[in-house]
Design a protein around this motif. Structure first.
Motif, short mmCIF file in Angstrom:
data_model
loop_
_atom_site.label_atom_id
_atom_site.label_comp_id
_atom_site.label_asym_id
_atom_site.label_seq_id
_atom_site.Cartn_x
_atom_site.Cartn_y
_atom_site.Cartn_z
N MET A 1 0.83 -1.17 0.00
CA MET A 1 0.00 0.00 0.00
C MET A 1 0.88 1.24 0.00
O MET A 1 1.93 1.27 0.61
CB MET A 1 -0.93 -0.02 1.20
CG MET A 1 -1.70 1.27 1.36
SD MET A 1 -3.11 1.14 2.43
CE MET A 1 -4.24 0.40 1.30
N GLN A 2 0.42 2.25 -0.66
CA GLN A 2 1.16 3.51 -0.80
C GLN A 2 0.53 4.60 0.08
O GLN A 2 -0.68 4.60 0.29
CB GLN A 2 1.13 3.96 -2.26
CG GLN A 2 1.72 2.95 -3.23
CD GLN A 2 3.23 2.92 -3.14
OE1 GLN A 2 3.89 3.92 -3.34
NE2 GLN A 2 3.77 1.77 -2.82
N GLU B 1 3.82 12.28 -5.64
CA GLU B 1 4.20 10.87 -5.62
C GLU B 1 3.82 10.27 -4.28
O GLU B 1 3.64 10.97 -3.29
CB GLU B 1 5.69 10.70 -5.88
CG GLU B 1 6.59 11.40 -4.88
CD GLU B 1 8.05 11.32 -5.26
OE1 GLU B 1 8.86 11.10 -4.35
OE2 GLU B 1 8.38 11.45 -6.44
N LEU B 2 3.68 8.97 -4.29
CA LEU B 2 3.38 8.22 -3.08
C LEU B 2 4.60 7.39 -2.68
O LEU B 2 5.50 7.20 -3.49
CB LEU B 2 2.17 7.30 -3.32
CG LEU B 2 0.86 7.99 -3.66
CD1 LEU B 2 -0.19 6.97 -4.05
CD2 LEU B 2 0.37 8.84 -2.51
N GLU B 3 4.60 6.91 -1.45
CA GLU B 3 5.69 6.05 -1.00
C GLU B 3 5.11 4.80 -0.33
O GLU B 3 3.97 4.81 0.13
CB GLU B 3 6.63 6.79 -0.06
CG GLU B 3 6.03 7.14 1.28
CD GLU B 3 7.00 7.89 2.19
OE1 GLU B 3 7.95 8.50 1.70
OE2 GLU B 3 6.77 7.85 3.41
N ASP B 4 5.93 3.77 -0.28
CA ASP B 4 5.53 2.52 0.36
C ASP B 4 5.29 2.79 1.85
O ASP B 4 6.04 3.54 2.48
CB ASP B 4 6.64 1.49 0.17
CG ASP B 4 6.30 0.14 0.79
OD1 ASP B 4 5.10 -0.22 0.85
OD2 ASP B 4 7.24 -0.56 1.21
N GLN B 5 4.25 2.18 2.40
CA GLN B 5 3.93 2.43 3.80
C GLN B 5 4.77 1.62 4.77
O GLN B 5 4.79 1.91 5.96
CB GLN B 5 2.45 2.19 4.05
CG GLN B 5 2.05 0.74 4.15
CD GLN B 5 0.68 0.57 4.75
OE1 GLN B 5 0.12 1.48 5.35
NE2 GLN B 5 0.11 -0.60 4.58
N ALA B 6 5.50 0.61 4.30
CA ALA B 6 6.26 -0.25 5.22
C ALA B 6 7.29 0.53 6.04
O ALA B 6 7.35 0.35 7.27
CB ALA B 6 6.91 -1.39 4.46
N ARG C 1 5.54 2.69 8.71
CA ARG C 1 4.90 1.83 9.73
C ARG C 1 5.94 1.27 10.68
O ARG C 1 5.72 1.19 11.89
CB ARG C 1 4.11 0.70 9.08
CG ARG C 1 2.75 1.17 8.58
CD ARG C 1 1.93 0.07 8.02
NE ARG C 1 1.38 -0.77 9.10
CZ ARG C 1 0.46 -1.69 8.87
NH1 ARG C 1 0.00 -1.92 7.66
NH2 ARG C 1 0.00 -2.42 9.88
N CYS D 1 12.38 5.19 9.18
CA CYS D 1 12.32 4.70 7.79
C CYS D 1 13.70 4.31 7.30
O CYS D 1 13.87 3.28 6.63
CB CYS D 1 11.74 5.78 6.87
SG CYS D 1 10.07 6.30 7.29
N TYR E 1 14.64 1.05 8.77
CA TYR E 1 13.94 -0.03 8.06
C TYR E 1 14.70 -0.38 6.78
O TYR E 1 14.94 -1.56 6.50
CB TYR E 1 12.52 0.41 7.73
CG TYR E 1 11.77 -0.57 6.87
CD1 TYR E 1 11.09 -1.64 7.44
CD2 TYR E 1 11.73 -0.43 5.49
CE1 TYR E 1 10.40 -2.55 6.66
CE2 TYR E 1 11.05 -1.33 4.70
CZ TYR E 1 10.38 -2.39 5.29
OH TYR E 1 9.70 -3.28 4.50
N ARG F 1 16.55 -3.88 5.85
CA ARG F 1 16.16 -4.63 4.65
C ARG F 1 17.36 -4.92 3.75
O ARG F 1 17.40 -5.94 3.08
CB ARG F 1 15.10 -3.87 3.84
CG ARG F 1 13.73 -3.79 4.48
CD ARG F 1 13.12 -5.17 4.65
NE ARG F 1 13.04 -5.85 3.40
CZ ARG F 1 11.96 -6.25 2.78
NH1 ARG F 1 10.80 -6.04 3.35
NH2 ARG F 1 12.00 -6.87 1.63
#
Length: 145
Positions: free
Chosen positions: A1-2, A68-73, A76, A124, A127, A131
């Motif tokens: 989700m973005q 623009e949107l970004e990944d919610q991971a 979160r 972020c 994260y 990753r």
């Protein structure tokens, strides 16, 4: 989700304000309320966080859609980190270890301020670093025969 990254900065601004109030008042109850906000964002989703709802209802209609949107991971995960610091702070204040409450709140405040003022999300970045170090599907794992 973005998600809309501008919403994260607005939420960080509100969080900064709340955490400053916690440090000024020493209110573990206010810090506990902030911990609930962090928990909702981390566990249920940013869209359902009280600050996310405020952004969606009051701010976004006035500024329009994001470029623009970004990944919610990553955000979160950052909310989860905030939750840990807030929980430690609540425990410190509630158990009479004020220095622990102040210290944990100050660390959370620093991270929230960085995001609100400069758009730098420390959680972020943590994260993304994690990753890179521990990818989901590692190709160097042994495949059983």
């Amino acid at each position: 989700m973005q998600v809309d990254p501008r919403g994260q900065r607005v939420a960080a601004g509100i969080t900064t304000f709340v955490l400053v109030l916690v440090l000024v008042t020493g209110s573990w109850a206010l810090l506990a309320a902030q911990a609930v906000v962090f928990a909702i964002g981390a566990l249920i989703g940013l869209r359902f966080s009280p600050y996310g709802i405020l952004y969606q209802v009051l701010v976004r209609p006035r500024i329009g859609p994001p470029a623009e949107l970004e990944d919610q991971a990553p955000p979160r995960f950052a909310q989860g980190v905030g939750l840990v610091f807030a929980a430690v702070g609540v425990a410190g204040y509630a158990l009479g270890t004020e220095w622990l409450g102040i210290g944990a709140t100050a660390f959370a405040l620093g991270a929230a301020f960085l995001n609100a003022a400069f758009g730098f999300c420390l959680g972020c970045e943590m994260y993304l670093l994690i990753r890179r170090v521990i990818p989901n599907n590692r190709s160097d794992r042994e495949v059983p025969a």
